[in-house]
Motif scaffolding. Structure first.
Motif, short mmCIF file in Angstrom:
data_model
loop_
_atom_site.label_atom_id
_atom_site.label_comp_id
_atom_site.label_asym_id
_atom_site.label_seq_id
_atom_site.Cartn_x
_atom_site.Cartn_y
_atom_site.Cartn_z
N ALA B 283 0.84 -1.21 0.00
CA ALA B 283 0.00 0.00 0.00
C ALA B 283 0.87 1.25 0.00
CB ALA B 283 -0.91 -0.01 1.22
N LEU B 284 1.95 1.23 0.80
CA LEU B 284 2.85 2.39 0.83
C LEU B 284 3.51 2.60 -0.53
CD1 LEU B 284 4.44 4.65 2.26
CD2 LEU B 284 6.11 2.93 2.96
N PHE B 285 3.93 1.51 -1.16
CA PHE B 285 4.57 1.62 -2.48
C PHE B 285 3.62 2.29 -3.48
CE2 PHE B 285 5.54 -0.20 -6.70
CZ PHE B 285 6.82 0.31 -6.85
N GLY B 286 2.37 1.80 -3.50
CA GLY B 286 1.38 2.38 -4.42
C GLY B 286 1.08 3.83 -4.06
N TYR B 287 0.93 4.11 -2.77
CA TYR B 287 0.60 5.47 -2.34
C TYR B 287 1.75 6.43 -2.66
CZ TYR B 287 -0.50 9.54 0.42
OH TYR B 287 -0.74 10.83 0.79
N SER B 288 3.00 5.95 -2.52
CA SER B 288 4.15 6.84 -2.76
C SER B 288 4.15 7.37 -4.19
CB SER B 288 5.47 6.10 -2.45
OG SER B 288 5.68 5.05 -3.37
N ILE B 289 3.74 6.53 -5.13
CA ILE B 289 3.68 6.97 -6.54
C ILE B 289 2.60 8.04 -6.69
CG2 ILE B 289 3.18 6.23 -8.91
CD1 ILE B 289 4.29 3.44 -8.05
N LEU B 290 1.44 7.79 -6.07
CA LEU B 290 0.34 8.76 -6.11
C LEU B 290 0.77 10.09 -5.48
CD1 LEU B 290 -2.79 9.21 -6.61
CD2 LEU B 290 -3.05 8.60 -4.19
N TYR B 291 1.48 9.99 -4.36
CA TYR B 291 1.92 11.18 -3.61
C TYR B 291 2.81 12.08 -4.49
CZ TYR B 291 4.62 13.88 -0.16
OH TYR B 291 5.24 14.89 0.53
N LEU B 292 3.83 11.47 -5.09
CA LEU B 292 4.76 12.27 -5.90
C LEU B 292 4.06 12.87 -7.11
CD1 LEU B 292 7.80 13.02 -5.85
CD2 LEU B 292 8.13 11.30 -7.60
N PHE B 293 3.21 12.04 -7.74
CA PHE B 293 2.46 12.52 -8.90
C PHE B 293 1.59 13.71 -8.51
CE2 PHE B 293 -1.34 12.56 -11.55
CZ PHE B 293 -0.78 12.68 -12.80
N ALA B 294 0.90 13.60 -7.38
CA ALA B 294 -0.02 14.66 -6.94
C ALA B 294 0.73 15.96 -6.66
CB ALA B 294 -0.79 14.20 -5.70
N LEU B 295 1.86 15.87 -5.97
CA LEU B 295 2.62 17.10 -5.66
C LEU B 295 3.05 17.80 -6.94
CD1 LEU B 295 5.01 16.49 -2.62
CD2 LEU B 295 2.60 17.10 -2.65
N PHE B 296 3.67 17.06 -7.86
CA PHE B 296 4.17 17.70 -9.07
C PHE B 296 3.04 18.11 -10.01
CE2 PHE B 296 8.24 16.44 -7.52
CZ PHE B 296 9.11 17.37 -8.06
N ALA B 297 1.92 17.38 -9.98
CA ALA B 297 0.76 17.79 -10.80
C ALA B 297 0.23 19.14 -10.31
CB ALA B 297 -0.32 16.73 -10.74
N MET B 298 0.19 19.31 -8.98
CA MET B 298 -0.29 20.60 -8.42
C MET B 298 0.67 21.72 -8.80
SD MET B 298 -1.91 20.03 -4.65
CE MET B 298 -0.59 19.06 -3.98
N LEU B 299 1.99 21.45 -8.66
CA LEU B 299 2.98 22.48 -9.00
C LEU B 299 2.91 22.82 -10.49
CD1 LEU B 299 6.00 21.14 -6.90
CD2 LEU B 299 4.71 23.23 -6.47
N LEU B 300 2.79 21.78 -11.32
CA LEU B 300 2.71 21.99 -12.76
C LEU B 300 1.45 22.77 -13.13
CD1 LEU B 300 3.70 21.42 -15.66
CD2 LEU B 300 2.56 19.21 -15.53
N GLY B 301 0.33 22.36 -12.53
CA GLY B 301 -0.93 23.05 -12.82
C GLY B 301 -0.87 24.51 -12.44
N GLN B 302 -0.31 24.79 -11.26
CA GLN B 302 -0.20 26.18 -10.82
C GLN B 302 0.71 26.98 -11.76
OE1 GLN B 302 1.31 26.96 -6.73
NE2 GLN B 302 2.53 28.52 -7.76
N GLY B 303 1.83 26.38 -12.16
CA GLY B 303 2.77 27.06 -13.06
C GLY B 303 2.12 27.36 -14.41
N LEU B 304 1.35 26.39 -14.93
CA LEU B 304 0.70 26.60 -16.23
C LEU B 304 -0.36 27.69 -16.14
CD1 LEU B 304 0.32 22.91 -17.49
CD2 LEU B 304 1.78 24.69 -18.46
N VAL B 305 -1.12 27.70 -15.03
CA VAL B 305 -2.15 28.74 -14.85
C VAL B 305 -1.49 30.12 -14.79
CG1 VAL B 305 -3.81 29.67 -13.19
CG2 VAL B 305 -3.86 27.24 -13.74
N GLU B 306 -0.40 30.23 -14.02
CA GLU B 306 0.28 31.53 -13.89
C GLU B 306 0.83 32.00 -15.23
OE1 GLU B 306 3.16 31.00 -10.84
OE2 GLU B 306 1.67 31.11 -9.23
N ARG B 307 1.40 31.07 -16.01
CA ARG B 307 1.96 31.46 -17.30
C ARG B 307 0.87 31.85 -18.29
NH1 ARG B 307 7.41 30.79 -18.56
NH2 ARG B 307 8.55 30.00 -16.77
#
Lengths: 54, 314
Positions: B283-307
């Protein structure tokens, strides 16, 4: 001693298809590089790079 | 019959290759490459300053090619290990689809092309970082650390953490505290992610002779280390908000996701050594992938909106 002369070696169908697949991929890759360098050069230097005094 | 006319083939003789283009594509580790491109894109978008979209795409292609080159060099060197692990036995080199020399040559040529193209078309700081990343993954991690120390993925994790810094450097041509934070998120995330996998795959790693932490220090020590890194990761994941380059939504969500990460790690910590199913580790292995994806997706989304807001506002 191993002696191999590919010119006389008979390629199987699988080997021939694989070679063709690799050749097409290399051609596509080289063409993509040409396009990328052409477009990126114009973008970096600006369209004026195409102006040449005759 | 003249000597030159002979065609004598035995098992040691060079063979006519049967490797197709798709076999070479598999050498690039496309799934790893997609994560590299994703995090590099986030770094590129978040960095201050303009970048021409075409140059941005070129930079991502170069970073993807460099990541693929690392994968090819890794598969060339690790073919003996890959052959005895179920997860990797079907890779092109151990399966016999690609000869080791072909994988080595492909990796070296692709490394050179990707670094030179990034340097010539984008900037030399990002190119130097890409070259260092390829060297770090292929030589420092694959050839040295992986077989030498149970800390292999702690130090080797740096190779996977560089892409957002390279993306940042492609835009801004600098290394800043913000880009180092993006590096740190992946760097600190890597040990709990891989040790969770190593826990439920420890038999395979032992069979391959790789000194992963569960095989060397035992499962209990591994669980404690996983928990310690997870406790460290939770605040590191919130750093972009604390440094001011991510918004309050990111701050709240990353805090919650970090707390959930620690909770998953705690479940692994209290998992009995006799638990052969190891569901908390999976469960931790699967969640860790989701965690990293979610953090960078939020950062990417925010960056794209600002640009896009910047361009819309002229």
């Amino acid at each position: 001693m191993i002696v191999m002369d590919n010119a006389n070696a008979t390629m199987t169908d699988k080997q021939r298809k694989a070679r063709r697949s690799r050749s097409v991929a290399i051609a596509v890759g080289l063409a993509a590089l040409v396009v990328i360098f052409y477009v990126a050069t114009i973008i970096k230097f600006g369209p004026a790079i195409l102006d040449r005094a005759m | 019959m003249a000597l030159a006319d002979k065609t004598t083939l035995d098992t040691d003789a060079p063979k006519i290759s049967e490797a197709t283009a798709s076999d070479f594509l598999a050498l690039l580790k496309p799934r790893v490459m997609s994560l590299v491109v994703f995090t590099a894109f986030a770094g590129m978008v978040l960095a201050p300053g303009p970048i021409n979209p075409v140059i941005g795409v070129v930079a991502l292609l170069c970073i993807a090619a460099g990541a693929g080159a690392s994968g090819s060099l890794n598969m060339w060197y690790d073919a003996d290990i890959d052959a005895v692990m179920s997860r990797t036995a079907n890779r092109p080199v151990p399966s016999g689809a690609v000869q080791p020399g072909e994988a080595l040559g492909f990796g070296l040529v692709l490394s050179a092309i990707s670094v030179l193209a990034l340097g010539l078309l984008v900037n030399w700081l990002s190119a130097a970082m890409l070259a260092f990343t390829i060297f770090f993954y292929a030589v420092i991690y694959t050839m040295w650390l992986k077989r030498a120390t149970p800390q292999n993925i702690v130090i080797g994790g740096a190779a996977g953490a560089f892409p957002p810094m390279i993306g940042w450097a492609a835009t801004a041509n600098t290394i800043t505290p913000e880009s180092i934070t993006l590096f740190l998120i992946i760097f600190v995330w890597t040990p709990p992610h891989f040790w969770a996998l190593a826990l439920f795959k420890s038999a395979e790693y032992a069979n391959a002779g790789i000194p992963m932490l569960p095989n060397v220090a035992g499962p209990s020590a591994t669980k404690r280390q996983i928990f310690a890194y997870s406790v460290l990761l939770a605040p590191v994941g919130v750093l972009p908000y604390l440094q001011g380059f991510a918004g309050s939504v990111y701050g709240v969500v990353s805090s919650l996701l970090g707390a959930a990460f620690v909770w998953h790690a705690f479940r692994v910590l209290v998992m009995p050594d006799s638990d052969s199913d190891m569901r908390p580790a999976k469960a931790l292995f699967g969640y860790s992938i989701l965690y990293l994806f979610a953090l960078f997706a939020m950062l990417l989304g925010q960056g794209l909106v600002e640009r896009s807001a910047f361009f819309a506002g002229g």
